[in-house]
Design a protein around this motif. Sequence first.
Motif: not given
Length: 378
Positions: A173-194
């Motif tokens: 659940a931790a965000p990756k480098r370059g992740s923002t509040d508008h486009q959060p990017i986690v290390n290992l997502p559990s659901l599709p982004s859409k």
Amino acid sequence: MTTKTTSSSSSSTRIQAYGKGSEIWPECNEEAINLSASFPGGVIPQPAKDLLGSYSPSSSSEPDNDASVVVIDELSATSTLQTTTRGRKRRAVRMTLSHILQSAAQASSRRARSAATVENEVGQTYGVPPPAIGKGPALLALALLGTKCVNARHVAAVVGMSVYFIGLASWCAAPKRGSTDHQPIVNLPSLPSKGHVPNLITNPLGASLTSSRVYRTWLRVGALLGILLPAIILTQLFLGSKNLAIMQMTDWIHVGSSVGEVKKIVGGPMFLLCCQALTEAVARTALLPLPIRILIPVSYNTLRLPSLQAWAFPAAAAALPKSFQVLGIANLLYWYANLFLFLIPVGVIRYLRAHFFCVEAVEVTVRKGGEGSIGLLP
């Protein structure tokens, strides 16, 4: 000039006479209406007379007012019945359309809640789990701890395993480098982004497998060997230690003076199985990624094998009755088969496939017939 004034005043008089709030003219006739008044010259034609004759036994050339009133009443009743029928049909159509729209809205909201929370996901090891965390495994694990049926090393193994999975969940659940509040990017997502949750995520094993009779039979055998029969044995041992008469009634369960040791041998694998089920339920509710969720049963199944080995082939064979050893050997064979014939070749592959296809990949093209050849089972 005078003519214009007169016409305008007359038109205003008509507007005032027939405007809003004016009385109806002519006034309603409260007397009976004669049928002859509806025809020119008051002469009723022969077809109308024949119709009146069907209502009156004595037909005459000039029907009386009563017969005319009967016809008018019948026609009025027929018209009222038709109007009532049409009104009922309209109400039935409106109610049906309202019911259909409400059902569609409720189904849409249920699908939206299911897509948002994924409460019906298949997150347990073998089959469709309950929608919420069950209290059964937790209560059974506490009962085993309270009756001193668990070794300290089993408790330490569960604590270490729980800390390990909590750390993995935090990293996922931790965000990756370059992740923002508008486009959060986690290390290992559990659901599709859409936001859309495909069926492959809610049931990574596949509906054809989880609904098959062989699969359900396999689960029942595991529950019988791993939960039900050991629970019966531990109950008899616990009651027998409190009441010697109960122990004498069950000669097949007689273990002599090593009751405490036998309770820990039988209760250890059962305690680990309860902790596995509880951990899987928590992982499903917390929406952990599919690779982490399939790692839970693989890890606990591997951790349980040494305890089953000690149960099936104890160091002091005389301490366990033969029936206990047979049950231990059956558990050992079952969980070995479950690990090497189901979890690794089928469960792990299908969970990783579902995570890659539906979460990580943007577009996937599968070769013809490739969908049915993933894993050992179709």
